[in-house]
Design a protein around this motif. Structure first.
Motif, mmCIF file in Angstrom:
data_model
loop_
_atom_site.group_PDB
_atom_site.id
_atom_site.type_symbol
_atom_site.label_atom_id
_atom_site.label_comp_id
_atom_site.label_asym_id
_atom_site.label_seq_id
_atom_site.Cartn_x
_atom_site.Cartn_y
_atom_site.Cartn_z
ATOM 1 N N ARG A 64 46.504 33.855 56.822
ATOM 2 C CA ARG A 64 45.602 34.890 56.343
ATOM 3 C C ARG A 64 44.826 35.535 57.487
ATOM 4 N NH1 ARG A 64 45.844 37.258 51.328
ATOM 5 N NH2 ARG A 64 46.422 35.750 49.750
ATOM 6 N N LEU A 65 44.511 36.836 57.339
ATOM 7 C CA LEU A 65 43.619 37.506 58.265
ATOM 8 C C LEU A 65 42.231 36.896 58.151
ATOM 9 C CD1 LEU A 65 44.634 41.233 57.670
ATOM 10 C CD2 LEU A 65 45.005 39.917 59.756
ATOM 11 N N PRO A 66 41.580 36.615 59.264
ATOM 12 C CA PRO A 66 40.244 36.004 59.199
ATOM 13 C C PRO A 66 39.278 36.886 58.417
ATOM 14 C CG PRO A 66 41.116 35.949 61.440
ATOM 15 C CD PRO A 66 42.040 36.819 60.653
ATOM 16 N N GLY A 67 38.579 36.287 57.475
ATOM 17 C CA GLY A 67 37.572 37.008 56.719
ATOM 18 C C GLY A 67 38.099 38.032 55.749
ATOM 19 N N PHE A 68 39.417 38.004 55.498
ATOM 20 C CA PHE A 68 39.986 39.033 54.615
ATOM 21 C C PHE A 68 39.445 38.888 53.200
ATOM 22 C CE2 PHE A 68 43.195 40.485 51.588
ATOM 23 C CZ PHE A 68 43.395 41.780 52.033
ATOM 24 N N SER A 69 39.027 39.986 52.617
ATOM 25 C CA SER A 69 38.587 40.008 51.225
ATOM 26 C C SER A 69 39.761 40.456 50.374
ATOM 27 C CB SER A 69 37.414 40.977 51.053
ATOM 28 O OG SER A 69 37.099 41.115 49.687
ATOM 29 N N ASP A 70 40.168 39.600 49.445
ATOM 30 C CA ASP A 70 41.375 39.886 48.678
ATOM 31 C C ASP A 70 41.072 40.632 47.380
ATOM 32 O OD1 ASP A 70 40.202 37.902 47.262
ATOM 33 O OD2 ASP A 70 41.974 36.620 47.122
ATOM 34 N N SER A 71 39.997 41.439 47.393
ATOM 35 C CA SER A 71 39.664 42.191 46.190
ATOM 36 C C SER A 71 40.731 43.220 45.850
ATOM 37 C CB SER A 71 38.314 42.897 46.365
ATOM 38 O OG SER A 71 38.372 43.809 47.459
ATOM 39 N N ASN A 72 41.552 43.579 46.832
ATOM 40 C CA ASN A 72 42.624 44.545 46.555
ATOM 41 C C ASN A 72 43.943 43.876 46.251
ATOM 42 O OD1 ASN A 72 43.135 43.632 49.195
ATOM 43 N ND2 ASN A 72 44.298 45.472 49.664
ATOM 44 N N VAL A 73 43.955 42.534 46.152
ATOM 45 C CA VAL A 73 45.194 41.800 45.911
ATOM 46 C C VAL A 73 45.127 41.144 44.535
ATOM 47 C CG1 VAL A 73 46.713 39.979 46.723
ATOM 48 C CG2 VAL A 73 45.454 41.363 48.375
ATOM 49 N N ILE A 74 46.128 41.362 43.718
ATOM 50 C CA ILE A 74 46.214 40.706 42.419
ATOM 51 C C ILE A 74 47.211 39.575 42.540
ATOM 52 C CG2 ILE A 74 46.726 40.996 39.979
ATOM 53 C CD1 ILE A 74 44.333 42.564 40.883
ATOM 54 N N GLU A 75 46.756 38.356 42.349
ATOM 55 C CA GLU A 75 47.643 37.202 42.461
ATOM 56 C C GLU A 75 47.980 36.697 41.071
ATOM 57 O OE1 GLU A 75 45.786 34.360 44.950
ATOM 58 O OE2 GLU A 75 46.140 35.490 46.776
ATOM 59 N N ALA A 76 49.271 36.437 40.861
ATOM 60 C CA ALA A 76 49.682 35.888 39.574
ATOM 61 C C ALA A 76 49.342 34.419 39.532
ATOM 62 C CB ALA A 76 51.170 36.098 39.384
#
Length: 608
Positions: free
Chosen positions: A148-160
């Protein structure tokens, strides 16, 4: 060779195009994790089947609508940009031709051209949003580096992390959902087609064909996370549907919910057939090879053909699970088909068709020639599914220093470490890690030994027959997976020790009786019987992983092999051992499993 997780099946028989970043060059990405203006309003996710959290069909949500990317002109550089949009550091490869299955809805991007240094996919050249001449058979996928990218915010990623378990065919199975890093099932109360369709779309399939109740896809083990799920059918995730949190009194695993999803037609069943059997579920396997105008049928070399290969054949045929994989089929007439056209077939068990398995290609090589030594199968619509009661292992583990004069029979059955051969018999002792094993059959068919009673082996020392030479493996591993001690257990007595309330016992070992484990029953190997241990005499103090694997050689077909392993953390100080955190191998999320394997152990006997 082990099976792949959650019975993950590839939907297409096309080659995976992996472009190595070390060959083509990996552009230096921007490591800043913050959201950029170019990506505002867009959301990204990985979908399809089979896949891991870091790979899958790329889907983009724009203007509230999800869509895919066409593989025309797609490159590793484009994959780098998309993987960073998804929060990963870079791509290691990409796939074409709907490797993870075709998506639905819009095809948002076509002829996507990136240099690889872009900070957003919107900075790449393309034909424009929604302008495409592709079909979903050309959907692109990416394989991202699992970092993962350090500090990445996954608010734009939808995980199943919903999954299907225990199904015979792609797109069907028992529904399991992830909660707090642990997988659990869904109660079938108020379970309907709308909820099932949400699951199917979340996995990258179409709508649901059938909502299954009453543990039609076998029973799970462990937590039941959801009950009374009520969906409109439009939700992005099952967790978005109104539901009731479960309590122990509300539901049992006999009420586990399942689904059958609508899948696109692939035609793989037209390239395989059975001949010579007594019914359509058995026979010699014949496969079709060649191109248009030169198709012909041929046989498969029986060398190394086993349960995993038979499972793929039965799945391709649409006949469910494999009961047996046969290396000799002389008793089945092959008719006028006598040529062997495929050899060296080795499958993981997850493939949709045999041509996806490793094999020798056009150069056919058989150790035993002739049509009598060709592959055959016996298929079944149901199968067993064995699971180990992990909590009991944790509760019953202890160390015993056992005198050598009491271990002659165990040595004869090879239940001690190799150093025992040079011990000063009958003086001295061996240090044994003992524990009980309670093995449940939660499938839809009885678990029976592969060999019939006529071929069981009598062991004079212990005075019993062995129906399977290796029924379980016991291992002590270092945190990096190095084996430092091992044991094994032959199935000298597979029987129904106890059963659920509404199930009657069918198998017992007394008087040379039939052996097996009935659906809904379990077999108990107590900690105080011979060979129910690992010889740890030579193990040094340290932190380790205790691993138990049932049916390790895949001798008997099951609906799911991914749940056959159990792992525990353990600390050994040279005198005492602490065993804790025992769980079925696929019970945790991948991140939770990584934490488990990195666990440093305890500095005292206080479990942290």
């Amino acid at each position: 060779m082990g099976p792949v997780s959650v019975w993950q099946w590839s939907l297409w028989g096309l080659l995976l195009c992996l472009l190595c970043s070390s060959c083509l060059g990996s552009p230096t990405p921007s490591t800043a994790p913050e959201k950029r203006a170019g990506s505002q309003g867009l959301r990204f996710r990985l979908a399809g089947f089979p896949r891991k959290p870091s790979e899958g069909r790329v889907e983009i949500q724009r203007a509230g609508e999800w869509g895919t990317i066409c593989d025309d002109d797609f490159t590793l550089q484009a994959a780098h940009v998309l993987c960073r949009e998804l929060g990963f550091t870079e791509a290691t490869g990409w796939t074409h031709s709907a490797k993870y299955g075709p998506g639905t809805g819009r095809i948002w991007l076509d002829n996507l051209s990136c240099s690889g240094t872009e900070r957003s996919v919107t900075e790449c050249a393309s034909r424009g949003w929604g302008n495409s001449d592709c079909t979903h058979d050309e959907d692109a996928g990416v394989i991202c580096k699992d970092e993962r990218l350090p500090g990445f915010s996954d608010s734009n990623v939808i995980e199943a992390r919903v999954r299907l378990k225990g199904g015979a065919h792609p797109g069907e199975g028992r529904v399991e959902v992830l909660k707090a890093g642990t997988w659990g099932t869904v109660c079938d109360r108020k379970w309907d087609l709308q909820a099932a369709s949400v699951v199917c779309r979340e996995l990258g399939f179409g709508s649901a064909r059938e909502a299954l109740s009453g543990a039609r896809m076998g029973q799970g083990m462990g937590a039941i996370h959801l009950s009374e799920v009520r969906c409109s059918g439009q939700e992005l995730s099952l967790w978005k549907c109104p539901h009731k949190n479960i309590t122990a009194e509300d539901c049992s695993h006999s009420q586990d919910a399942g689904v059958r999803c609508n899948l696109p037609y692939t035609g793989v069943e037209t390239k395989i057939r059975l001949s010579g059997g007594r019914s359509r579920h058995e026979g010699r396997v014949e496969v079709q090879i060649g191109g248009p105008g030169s198709f012909r049928w041929g046989l498969i070399c029986g060398d190394d053909w086993g349960t995993l290969e038979a499972m793929v054949a039965c799945r391709q045929l649409g006949l469910g699970y494999a009961n047996h994989g046969l290396q000799e089929t002389w008793y089945w007439d092959s008719g006028n088909v006598t040529d062997v056209v495929m050899s060296g077939v080795r499958c993981t068990g997850a493939e949709l068709s045999l041509d996806q398995c490793a094999h020798h290609g056009t150069h056919v090589t058989c150790k035993r020639t002739g049509s009598r030594f060709t592959a055959g199968v016996i298929c079944s619509e149901t199968a067993s599914d064995l699971l180990l009661h992990s909590a009991l292992v944790q509760e019953t583990a202890y160390i015993e220093d056992r005198p050598l004069h009491m271990l002659y029979c165990a040595a004869e059955e090879n239940c001690l470490a190799s150093s025992a051969r040079s011990a000063n018999w009958p003086y001295g002792h061996r240090r044994l890690l003992r524990f009980s094993s309670q093995i449940h059959n939660l499938g839809r068919a009885d678990f029976r030994p592969k060999a019939g009673r006529h071929s069981w082996v009598w062991h004079e020392c212990h005075g019993h027959y062995h129906s399977m030479d290796i029924f379980t493996h016991y291992d002590i591993l270092t945190p990096n997976g190095t084996k430092v001690a091992e044991g094994h257990k032959a199935s000298f007595c597979l029987e129904d020790t106890e059963c659920q309330e509404d199930v009657s016992k069918r198998y017992e070992c007394a008087n040379f009786g039939e052996q097996g484990i009935t659906v809904g029953c379990w077999d108990l190997y107590r900690h105080d019987i011979d060979c129910q241990w690992i010889d740890i005499t030579d193990v040094k103090p340290g932190n380790y992983i205790l691993q138990v694997v049932i049916n390790p050689n895949f001798e008997v077909a099951e609906s799911d092999f991914t749940n056959n392993a159990m792992k525990c953390n353990c600390k050994y100080d040279g005198h005492r051992i602490w065993v804790h955190n025992c769980h079925i191998g696929d019970a945790f999320s991948e991140e939770a499993n990584r934490r488990f394997e990195r666990y440093p152990g305890q500095t005292s006997n206080q479990i942290i």
